[in-house]
Write a protein that holds these residues in place. Sequence first.
Motif, PDB file in Angstrom:
ATOM      1  N   THR A 123      -0.030   3.236   8.065  1.00  0.00           N
ATOM      2  CA  THR A 123      -0.274   3.680   6.688  1.00  0.00           C
ATOM      3  C   THR A 123       0.499   2.784   5.718  1.00  0.00           C
ATOM      4  O   THR A 123       1.346   1.991   6.128  1.00  0.00           O
ATOM      5  CB  THR A 123       0.187   5.141   6.461  1.00  0.00           C
ATOM      6  OG1 THR A 123       1.615   5.159   6.335  1.00  0.00           O
ATOM      7  CG2 THR A 123      -0.241   6.073   7.581  1.00  0.00           C
ATOM      8  N   GLY A 124       0.224   2.968   4.447  1.00  0.00           N
ATOM      9  CA  GLY A 124       0.895   2.179   3.418  1.00  0.00           C
ATOM     10  C   GLY A 124       2.106   2.873   2.834  1.00  0.00           C
ATOM     11  O   GLY A 124       2.566   2.509   1.749  1.00  0.00           O
ATOM     12  N   HIS A 125       2.632   3.886   3.519  1.00  0.00           N
ATOM     13  CA  HIS A 125       3.842   4.567   3.015  1.00  0.00           C
ATOM     14  C   HIS A 125       5.019   3.602   3.003  1.00  0.00           C
ATOM     15  O   HIS A 125       5.180   2.785   3.920  1.00  0.00           O
ATOM     16  CB  HIS A 125       4.206   5.742   3.925  1.00  0.00           C
ATOM     17  CG  HIS A 125       3.309   6.931   3.779  1.00  0.00           C
ATOM     18  ND1 HIS A 125       2.373   7.270   4.722  1.00  0.00           N
ATOM     19  CD2 HIS A 125       3.215   7.861   2.802  1.00  0.00           C
ATOM     20  CE1 HIS A 125       1.732   8.370   4.334  1.00  0.00           C
ATOM     21  NE2 HIS A 125       2.223   8.737   3.171  1.00  0.00           N
ATOM     22  N   GLN A 134       9.483   6.469  -0.033  1.00  0.00           N
ATOM     23  CA  GLN A 134       8.741   7.737   0.062  1.00  0.00           C
ATOM     24  C   GLN A 134       9.292   8.647   1.162  1.00  0.00           C
ATOM     25  O   GLN A 134       8.623   9.571   1.597  1.00  0.00           O
ATOM     26  CB  GLN A 134       7.251   7.444   0.339  1.00  0.00           C
ATOM     27  CG  GLN A 134       6.537   6.827  -0.861  1.00  0.00           C
ATOM     28  CD  GLN A 134       5.082   6.530  -0.562  1.00  0.00           C
ATOM     29  OE1 GLN A 134       4.782   5.808   0.379  1.00  0.00           O
ATOM     30  NE2 GLN A 134       4.177   7.068  -1.344  1.00  0.00           N
ATOM     31  N   SER A 136      -6.602   4.290   1.662  1.00  0.00           N
ATOM     32  CA  SER A 136      -6.869   5.140   0.497  1.00  0.00           C
ATOM     33  C   SER A 136      -7.702   4.414  -0.553  1.00  0.00           C
ATOM     34  O   SER A 136      -8.147   5.020  -1.515  1.00  0.00           O
ATOM     35  CB  SER A 136      -5.543   5.559  -0.134  1.00  0.00           C
ATOM     36  OG  SER A 136      -4.900   4.400  -0.637  1.00  0.00           O
ATOM     37  N   ILE A 194      -9.861   4.058   8.190  1.00  0.00           N
ATOM     38  CA  ILE A 194     -10.394   5.412   7.972  1.00  0.00           C
ATOM     39  C   ILE A 194      -9.966   5.885   6.585  1.00  0.00           C
ATOM     40  O   ILE A 194      -8.789   5.786   6.212  1.00  0.00           O
ATOM     41  CB  ILE A 194      -9.877   6.424   9.018  1.00  0.00           C
ATOM     42  CG1 ILE A 194     -10.342   6.021  10.415  1.00  0.00           C
ATOM     43  CG2 ILE A 194     -10.364   7.828   8.677  1.00  0.00           C
ATOM     44  CD1 ILE A 194     -10.028   7.052  11.485  1.00  0.00           C
ATOM     45  N   THR A 195     -10.936   6.388   5.826  1.00  0.00           N
ATOM     46  CA  THR A 195     -10.640   6.984   4.527  1.00  0.00           C
ATOM     47  C   THR A 195     -11.053   8.443   4.575  1.00  0.00           C
ATOM     48  O   THR A 195     -12.158   8.754   5.013  1.00  0.00           O
ATOM     49  CB  THR A 195     -11.415   6.257   3.408  1.00  0.00           C
ATOM     50  OG1 THR A 195     -11.066   4.871   3.446  1.00  0.00           O
ATOM     51  CG2 THR A 195     -11.068   6.828   2.038  1.00  0.00           C
ATOM     52  N   LEU A 196     -10.158   9.317   4.161  1.00  0.00           N
ATOM     53  CA  LEU A 196     -10.495  10.728   4.082  1.00  0.00           C
ATOM     54  C   LEU A 196     -10.915  11.046   2.661  1.00  0.00           C
ATOM     55  O   LEU A 196     -10.187  10.713   1.715  1.00  0.00           O
ATOM     56  CB  LEU A 196      -9.272  11.597   4.439  1.00  0.00           C
ATOM     57  CG  LEU A 196      -8.646  11.400   5.818  1.00  0.00           C
ATOM     58  CD1 LEU A 196      -7.441  12.320   5.975  1.00  0.00           C
ATOM     59  CD2 LEU A 196      -9.676  11.675   6.914  1.00  0.00           C
ATOM     60  N   CYS A 232      -8.525   8.630  -3.577  1.00  0.00           N
ATOM     61  CA  CYS A 232      -9.201   9.315  -2.471  1.00  0.00           C
ATOM     62  C   CYS A 232     -10.604   9.792  -2.782  1.00  0.00           C
ATOM     63  O   CYS A 232     -11.107  10.682  -2.126  1.00  0.00           O
ATOM     64  CB  CYS A 232      -8.406  10.528  -1.973  1.00  0.00           C
ATOM     65  SG  CYS A 232      -6.669  10.394  -2.231  1.00  0.00           S
ATOM     66  N   ALA A 259      -4.977   3.935   7.834  1.00  0.00           N
ATOM     67  CA  ALA A 259      -5.355   4.974   6.868  1.00  0.00           C
ATOM     68  C   ALA A 259      -5.534   4.296   5.521  1.00  0.00           C
ATOM     69  O   ALA A 259      -4.573   3.857   4.911  1.00  0.00           O
ATOM     70  CB  ALA A 259      -4.254   6.024   6.798  1.00  0.00           C
ATOM     71  N   LEU A 294     -10.842  13.592   0.115  1.00  0.00           N
ATOM     72  CA  LEU A 294      -9.978  14.773   0.092  1.00  0.00           C
ATOM     73  C   LEU A 294     -10.325  15.812  -0.962  1.00  0.00           C
ATOM     74  O   LEU A 294      -9.929  16.958  -0.848  1.00  0.00           O
ATOM     75  CB  LEU A 294      -8.523  14.341  -0.101  1.00  0.00           C
ATOM     76  CG  LEU A 294      -7.934  13.489   1.027  1.00  0.00           C
ATOM     77  CD1 LEU A 294      -6.528  13.061   0.704  1.00  0.00           C
ATOM     78  CD2 LEU A 294      -7.963  14.248   2.344  1.00  0.00           C
ATOM     79  N   GLY A 346      -6.243   1.992  -2.205  1.00  0.00           N
ATOM     80  CA  GLY A 346      -5.198   1.406  -3.042  1.00  0.00           C
ATOM     81  C   GLY A 346      -4.721   0.081  -2.460  1.00  0.00           C
ATOM     82  O   GLY A 346      -5.094  -0.295  -1.341  1.00  0.00           O
ATOM     83  N   VAL A 347      -3.866  -0.598  -3.221  1.00  0.00           N
ATOM     84  CA  VAL A 347      -3.420  -1.921  -2.797  1.00  0.00           C
ATOM     85  C   VAL A 347      -2.559  -1.845  -1.532  1.00  0.00           C
ATOM     86  O   VAL A 347      -2.663  -2.712  -0.638  1.00  0.00           O
ATOM     87  CB  VAL A 347      -2.699  -2.669  -3.957  1.00  0.00           C
ATOM     88  CG1 VAL A 347      -1.435  -1.954  -4.383  1.00  0.00           C
ATOM     89  CG2 VAL A 347      -2.391  -4.103  -3.578  1.00  0.00           C
ATOM     90  N   SER A 403      -1.285   4.476  -7.698  1.00  0.00           N
ATOM     91  CA  SER A 403      -1.874   5.804  -7.851  1.00  0.00           C
ATOM     92  C   SER A 403      -0.877   6.734  -8.524  1.00  0.00           C
ATOM     93  O   SER A 403       0.327   6.523  -8.479  1.00  0.00           O
ATOM     94  CB  SER A 403      -2.314   6.359  -6.490  1.00  0.00           C
ATOM     95  OG  SER A 403      -1.269   6.235  -5.564  1.00  0.00           O
TER      96      SER A 403
END
Length: 402
Positions: free
Chosen positions: A164-166, A189, A49, A71-73, A89, A47, A75, A51-52, A233
């Motif tokens: 994801t980058g979470h 997070q 975004s 994949i980029t959504l 996004c 996923a 939004l 971002g880094v 972000s």
Amino acid sequence: MSANAQIFTLASDADFALRNAGALFQLTGTAPGSASESLSARRIVVAMSGGVDSSVVAALAAHSGAEVIGITLQLYDHGEAVKRKGACCAGDDIRDARAVADRLGIAHYVFDHETSFRESVVETFADEYMAGRTPIPCIRCNMGPKFVDLLTMARDLGADCLATGHYVRRIMGQHGPELHRAIDPARDQSYFLYGTTEAQLDYLRFPLGGMEKPVVRALAEHFGLKVAAKPDSQDICFVPDGDYASVVRRIHPQADDAGDILHAQTGNVLGRHRGIIHYTVGQRRGLEIGGLAEPLYVVGIDAARGAVLVGPRAMLAVSAAHITETNRIGPLPADVPLTAKVRSLAKPVPITLEGDFGDGAPATIRFAAPEYGVAPGQAAVIYAGDRVIGGGWIDSTEKAAV
Ligand SMILES: Nc1ncnc2c1ncn2[C@@H]1O[C@H](COP(=O)(O)OP(=O)(O)OP(=O)(O)O)[C@@H](O)[C@H]1O
């Protein structure tokens, strides 16, 4: 730590991540030690975004030797987001994600999710404010567009996992994968991910949860990603410069209807407010009521009457919070005391749980000591040590006698 020692740790942590990239995306079976545990993913959807963080995830995934699909959504409103800096996004971010994918030589798709994002996240955010609550849209976004829509797409693409980058950790426990706080407390997070279901967690990978941000930036530089120095972000991606009122106003033009500020104990009118959306339980500043014998706080919002209720700090003391739509991740621990976080920046406090917690059932969190500033609409997230047990939305509270 000396500057040299710090640089050394950074380099060795980044080096460790590079050497063990495959392990970050391992296919763990539900039983630890099962045959599939040591297999690395062969196809990974990331996923992205723009971002880094998610760019580094994509780079590590590619470095692991897997086939990677980004994949980029999209939004929210493209045009509007392009105008402001730090927006995520949309616009520049989609271009950044594409540039990273090109650099890594991976496939990249952009999907327009504006309508579902507006309906499931932005409108709910505005409605919650109008109902006198203080919403957290990032949780709804993780529950919907990110972990339902993206996950479905990743499965449709035949991916072994969605990364994801979470900043959270997924750790294999006795009963299956567990969700844990990130190593870096400043980045953690986990509060925003309590709604992750066990089935989703089984398929998700969070390779950054065990890293500190400087290591992630060092990795971005190592991979030659142009986003290596991109600023983090902002808090809520679709809210320009923290001006959430403008978002609510666009959906509910009556958002700024003024009303009375009432004393919660006497019912006396103490002043006028600028619209209930500007107030949150626990707030003291910005009330603009003078000549008070003692400081007064927002202790409640009566949306039906359009009134803000204020009272002394003691009225903020809460002994319990009733939560709804609860999600539980794995079994409740038998021997580890529970704590709960009732705001994203609050410290976890000792609690006990009452009711059938999980599967959407309502439950009650009883605080060991009175808790202050518990706002309906926020999430209560329950921990056992570093492990996230789950959580729910705060619907109402019980006042404590102090
Ligand atoms: N528009 C999007 N499309 C696809 N994935 C997204 C999008 N926005 C966020 N994500 C995913 O969710 C993760 C967490 O999102 P968050 O908004 O917290 O970003 P972040 O921590 O600033 O990360 P990043 O540096 O990657 O933007 C991202 O790292 C990314 O994997």
